[in-house]
Enzyme design. Structure first.
Site, PDB file in Angstrom:
ATOM      1  N   CYS A  84       0.864  -1.170   0.000  1.00 32.23           N
ATOM      2  CA  CYS A  84       0.000   0.000   0.000  1.00 32.23           C
ATOM      3  C   CYS A  84       0.910   1.233   0.000  1.00 32.23           C
ATOM      4  CB  CYS A  84      -0.987  -0.008   1.173  1.00 32.23           C
ATOM      5  SG  CYS A  84      -0.250   0.171   2.817  1.00 32.23           S
ATOM      6  N   ASN A 120       2.431   1.482   4.293  1.00 31.45           N
ATOM      7  CA  ASN A 120       2.676   0.227   5.004  1.00 31.45           C
ATOM      8  C   ASN A 120       2.313   0.317   6.482  1.00 31.45           C
ATOM      9  OD1 ASN A 120       5.483  -1.966   5.724  1.00 31.45           O
ATOM     10  ND2 ASN A 120       3.474  -2.548   5.021  1.00 31.45           N
ATOM     11  N   CYS A 164      -1.445   0.605   7.216  1.00 33.47           N
ATOM     12  CA  CYS A 164      -2.874   0.261   7.319  1.00 33.47           C
ATOM     13  C   CYS A 164      -3.199  -1.011   6.534  1.00 33.47           C
ATOM     14  CB  CYS A 164      -3.764   1.414   6.844  1.00 33.47           C
ATOM     15  SG  CYS A 164      -3.704   2.887   7.875  1.00 33.47           S
ATOM     16  N   ARG A 165      -3.334  -0.870   5.226  1.00 28.65           N
ATOM     17  CA  ARG A 165      -3.841  -1.975   4.410  1.00 28.65           C
ATOM     18  C   ARG A 165      -2.850  -3.121   4.246  1.00 28.65           C
ATOM     19  NH1 ARG A 165      -5.318   1.629  -0.600  1.00 28.65           N
ATOM     20  NH2 ARG A 165      -3.436   2.653   0.179  1.00 28.65           N
ATOM     21  N   SER A 166      -1.618  -2.829   3.852  1.00 28.18           N
ATOM     22  CA  SER A 166      -0.689  -3.932   3.570  1.00 28.18           C
ATOM     23  C   SER A 166      -0.274  -4.710   4.819  1.00 28.18           C
ATOM     24  CB  SER A 166       0.521  -3.449   2.761  1.00 28.18           C
ATOM     25  OG  SER A 166       1.242  -2.448   3.429  1.00 28.18           O
ATOM     26  N   ASP A 187      -8.191   3.278   1.146  1.00 27.82           N
ATOM     27  CA  ASP A 187      -7.282   3.670   2.219  1.00 27.82           C
ATOM     28  C   ASP A 187      -8.113   4.222   3.382  1.00 27.82           C
ATOM     29  OD1 ASP A 187      -5.281   4.567   3.884  1.00 27.82           O
ATOM     30  OD2 ASP A 187      -4.207   5.646   2.317  1.00 27.82           O
TER      31      ASP A 187
END
Length: 174
Positions: free
Chosen positions: A8, A11, A13-15, A125
């Site tokens: 993301c 690095n 939140c999402r990944s 995001d």
């Protein structure tokens, strides 16, 4: 060994969420020893930081542990090393394409291309969103992670199909 990298922007939140979800899923199926799983960001804004507190809260509510994940920036060698590099959105996919040698471009994909229950192409995001946005991201990631692991297993079966057993005949011919 299948090596998977989730990417993301920062690095945090999402990944890292995708890394933790996919790691637990692989462990539950007894495949953790056959996988290398990591995450990174296309930008270095948060290098060295732990995942966002809201991300950790949402993950902890579902028993995912993100405490050992530290943000890092994706490196050019990652695009040669990892078999599958999954971007959370098109913007990050475009950033990866600019960094990636042409021969490794087929390794780059949108993570949500593996989702079964969501039609979205991108994981939004949640950084500037509300608490429920982090829960939605988790729902999406869990769905895509299941599809990804099933796809990896399906490809493995196709590459090495089971061979029929051959038995020696023990019957006597008279």
């Amino acid at each position: 060994m299948t090596k998977v990298l989730f990417v993301c922007m920062g690095n945090i939140c999402r990944s890292p969420t995708a890394e933790a979800v996919f790691r637990r899923l692989a462990a539950q199926r007894g495949l953790l020893g056959e996988m290398e799983i990591d995450s990174a960001g296309t930008h270095g804004y948060h290098v060295g930081e732990s995942p966002d507190a809201r991300t950790q809260r949402a993950a902890a509510e579902r028993k995912y542990d993100l405490s050992s994940i530290i943000a890092r920036k994706v490196a050019p060698e990652d695009l040669e090393y990892f078999d599958i590099v999954l971007a959370m959105d098109r913007s990050n996919l475009d950033s990866l394409r600019k960094l990636c040698p042409a021969k490794h471009l087929p390794r780059l994909k949108l993570f949500m291309s593996y989702a079964r229950q969501f039609d979205d192409d991108e994981v939004p995001d949640p950084y500037y969103g509300l608490a429920h946005d982090f829960d939605l991201v988790l729902d999406m990631i869990e769905d895509a992670a299941e599809g990804l692991l099933d796809n990896i297993l399906s490809e493995r079966r196709a590459e090495s199909p089971l061979k029929p057993l051959t038995r020696k005949s023990t019957a006597k011919v008279s």
